[in-house]
Design an enzyme around this catalytic site. Structure first.
Site, short mmCIF file in Angstrom:
data_model
loop_
_atom_site.label_atom_id
_atom_site.label_comp_id
_atom_site.label_asym_id
_atom_site.label_seq_id
_atom_site.Cartn_x
_atom_site.Cartn_y
_atom_site.Cartn_z
N VAL A 57 -6.51 -8.02 1.67
CA VAL A 57 -7.04 -9.07 2.55
C VAL A 57 -7.04 -8.65 4.02
CG1 VAL A 57 -6.43 -10.97 1.05
CG2 VAL A 57 -4.76 -10.17 2.71
N LYS A 78 -7.32 -6.42 17.24
CA LYS A 78 -8.73 -6.75 17.01
C LYS A 78 -8.99 -8.21 17.36
CE LYS A 78 -8.73 -7.87 12.11
NZ LYS A 78 -9.40 -7.60 10.85
N CYS A 138 -2.81 -0.84 8.95
CA CYS A 138 -3.31 -0.21 7.72
C CYS A 138 -4.26 0.95 7.96
CB CYS A 138 -4.00 -1.28 6.87
SG CYS A 138 -2.96 -2.72 6.67
N HIS A 175 -31.64 0.13 8.31
CA HIS A 175 -31.92 0.83 7.05
C HIS A 175 -31.06 0.18 5.96
CE1 HIS A 175 -31.87 3.92 3.99
NE2 HIS A 175 -32.90 4.52 4.60
N THR A 208 0.86 -1.19 0.00
CA THR A 208 0.00 0.00 0.00
C THR A 208 0.90 1.24 0.00
OG1 THR A 208 -1.61 -1.22 1.30
CG2 THR A 208 -1.85 1.17 1.26
N LYS A 230 -6.94 1.74 -3.17
CA LYS A 230 -6.53 1.04 -1.96
C LYS A 230 -6.59 1.96 -0.72
CE LYS A 230 -4.80 -1.36 1.15
NZ LYS A 230 -4.99 -2.70 1.65
N1 SAJ Z 1 -12.76 -1.92 14.46
C1 SAJ Z 1 -13.68 -1.36 15.33
N2 SAJ Z 1 -15.01 -1.53 15.04
C2 SAJ Z 1 -15.43 -2.21 13.94
C3 SAJ Z 1 -14.49 -2.78 13.08
C4 SAJ Z 1 -13.15 -2.61 13.35
O1 SAJ Z 1 -13.33 -0.72 16.33
O2 SAJ Z 1 -16.66 -2.30 13.76
C5 SAJ Z 1 -11.33 -1.74 14.74
C6 SAJ Z 1 -10.58 -3.06 14.96
O3 SAJ Z 1 -10.73 -3.51 16.27
C7 SAJ Z 1 -9.17 -2.65 14.61
C8 SAJ Z 1 -9.35 -1.58 13.51
O4 SAJ Z 1 -10.69 -1.17 13.60
O5 SAJ Z 1 -8.53 -2.05 15.72
C9 SAJ Z 1 -9.03 -2.07 12.11
O6 SAJ Z 1 -9.55 -3.38 11.91
P1 SAJ Z 1 -10.32 -3.78 10.56
O7 SAJ Z 1 -10.88 -5.13 10.75
O8 SAJ Z 1 -11.30 -2.69 10.21
O9 SAJ Z 1 -9.21 -3.71 9.44
P2 SAJ Z 1 -7.72 -4.36 9.26
O10 SAJ Z 1 -6.73 -3.27 9.57
O11 SAJ Z 1 -7.56 -5.63 9.98
O12 SAJ Z 1 -7.71 -4.64 7.69
C10 SAJ Z 1 -8.00 -3.57 6.78
C11 SAJ Z 1 -9.02 -4.06 5.74
N3 SAJ Z 1 -9.54 -2.93 4.97
C12 SAJ Z 1 -10.86 -2.75 4.80
O13 SAJ Z 1 -11.71 -3.47 5.28
C13 SAJ Z 1 -11.24 -1.60 3.93
C14 SAJ Z 1 -8.37 -5.09 4.82
O14 SAJ Z 1 -9.25 -5.47 3.78
C15 SAJ Z 1 -7.09 -4.50 4.20
O15 SAJ Z 1 -6.45 -5.43 3.32
C16 SAJ Z 1 -6.15 -4.20 5.34
O16 SAJ Z 1 -6.77 -3.18 6.16
C17 SAJ Z 1 -4.85 -3.71 4.74
O17 SAJ Z 1 -3.87 -4.50 4.76
O18 SAJ Z 1 -4.81 -2.61 4.19
#
Ligand code: SAJ
Length: 429
Positions: A150, A312, A255, A239, A117, A201
């Site tokens: 991913v 997470k 990320c 909704h 990225t 991305k």
């Molecule tokens: N989180 C929350 N509430 C939620 C969802 C997530 O607080 O409802 C927090 C998680 O606990 C964590 C953070 O957000 O701390 C990020 O977690 P995530 O599951 O949203 O994302 P990543 O960082 O594990 O992976 C993301 C993904 N991007 C998207 O969904 C747009 C993944 O597809 C990417 O490939 C990855 O970043 C990356 O490598 O860029």
């Protein structure tokens, strides 16, 4: 066809394995000898069994071999090295090193794919730039950007099924890369130019960061309005065109907290929304620390146990975990801290391996990570080990009634005190 995959981390190793299992002869390259040793010994450092399985079968097939430097020859080079940030600026040194090595080694007609990225413009400036610096024309090779997409926790499944976007530097470049990725990717593969692929991305991760900031802002707002933010979000999400994410103690991972800065750095004057979202998310560990102080302020020398170090749920990854910032904030208030996480590895604060040891004599528990196991903890058993029965659930995964019934003062991020106190009243009535 011979491939070289540069970087054998979270993305590079499974990607190299997928290519190898699809029949290509792949050399996986990483400068870290220990990592290579570990992969050859069965990938003990990985908890994601899917990644371990594809890596082991690729090695067993003989199609995947590992090395600390580039092979003498390859038809295609896939760059999967990290892009960290330093002082909120992208640090492209690993991409630059990889590009330089590839530019020196590549022959006319080779394919170079960047998966890392990166800020918009990197393919042209760094990848094509490395060829120019090496005295070669970047037009003599095919250059494409196929950003990884991913999610940690489901890497192999998403490598197989997710749609991919491939940007080509010149006509025909993206098609060359598509032929490679179609060997294992069953999702739709869309072709575009490099700058669009670079933006797609970072836009995806920035969109998620902004959505998370909205959820986190709602959590703080709803609490002040005397309403349960989780219920508001659940009902709003009924909704068909609304999908607000869940609040939490902060946004971790390598990320989502990083990539929005690639956009805001590109033009700080027109990216206020993106910068504000970052600030809202960065504030969340402070919000949880304040909840802790509300419970602990009258007491000196208190002990706090964090449940969760991973950024997470149900993964071992602790990169940019909000737990670390929370520890710092609690230490500033002279709280002594223990951290329990059944999955986490490589955390920069000592982990207590036993749950019982971690909670013994604690004055407060804070659920930081929504690991599935934490939802099933027995509050009666935990309560008997603690000095004071206080719990903060920053992920809303505990059974509030059961914890209140076990004598705990329960605080849930995004839920007003009156709501948890009301349950207690109902129980005692
Ligand atoms: N989180 C929350 N509430 C939620 C969802 C997530 O607080 O409802 C927090 C998680 O606990 C964590 C953070 O957000 O701390 C990020 O977690 P995530 O599951 O949203 O994302 P990543 O960082 O594990 O992976 C993301 C993904 N991007 C998207 O969904 C747009 C993944 O597809 C990417 O490939 C990855 O970043 C990356 O490598 O860029």
């Amino acid at each position: 066809m011979n491939l070289a995959v540069l970087g054998l981390g979270y993305i590079g190793l499974p990607t190299a394995a997928m290519f190898a299992n699809a029949g290509f002869a792949v050399v996986g390259v990483d400068i870290d000898k220990d990592r290579i040793e570990d992969i050859l010994c069965g990938c003990r450092h990985l908890t994601e069994s899917g990644v371990r399985d594809v890596a082991r079968s690729a090695l067993e097939s003989g199609n995947l071999t590992l090395a600390t430097s580039l092979p003498a020859y390859a038809d295609a080079y896939v760059i999967c090295v990290p892009t960290p940030t330093r002082s909120r600026k992208p640090d492209l040194r690993y991409v630059e090193d990889a590009a330089e090595q590839v530019a020196r080694r590549a022959a006319d007609g080779n394919l170079i794919v960047l998966e890392s990225t990166v800020p918009p413009g990197t393919v042209e400036n760094v990848i094509a730039g490395a060829f120019r610096a090496a005295g070669k024309s970047p037009d003599s090779v095919h250059i494409a950007h196929c950003p990884e997409r991913v999610i940690p926790g489901a890497v192999v499944q998403e490598l197989r099924n997710n749609p991919r976007v491939i940007g080509g530097r010149r006509p025909g470049d993206a098609e060359k890369a598509r032929a490679l990725y179609a060997s294992f990717c069953t999702g739709e593969i869309s072709l575009t130019d490099c700058i669009t692929a670079e933006l797609v991305k970072v836009v995806e991760n920035t969109y998620r960061d902004v959505n998370l900031a909205f959820a986190n802002e709602l959590a703080v707002l709803a609490e002040t309005l005397g309403t349960d933010a989780w219920e508001v979000i659940r009902l709003a999400n009924n909704h068909p065109r609304v999908n607000v994410l869940n609040p939490g103690p902060g946004v971790g991972g390598h990320c989502i907290p990083v990539d929005p800065q690639f956009l805001s750095n590109a033009n700080p004057f027109v990216t206020e929304l993106i910068q504000t979202a970052r600030r809202v998310n960065e504030r969340m560990p402070h919000v949880v620390a304040r909840m802790a102080e509300d419970l602990l302020a009258p007491f000196l020398g208190t002990r706090v146990t964090l449940l969760g170090a991973a950024y997470k749920a149900d993964i071992e990854d602790t990169r940019e975990s909000p737990a670390l910032q929370l520890i710092g904030l609690l230490q500033e208030k002279r709280r002594s801290i223990k951290v329990y996480d059944p999955l986490a590895r490589n955390f920069s604060y000592d982990l207590t391996p036993s749950l019982h040891d971690a909670v013994r004599d604690a004055d407060l528990l804070i659920v930081v990570t929504d690991h599935r196991d934490f939802a099933y903890l027995d509050p009666v058993e935990i309560g008997t080990l603690m000095r004071r029965r206080n719990v903060i659930d920053s992920r809303n995964i505990l059974n509030r009634r059961a914890w209140i019934a076990a004598g705990f003062t329960v605080r849930v991020l995004g839920v007003p005190h009156a709501a948890t106190d009301r349950v207690e009243t109902a129980r005692s009535a």
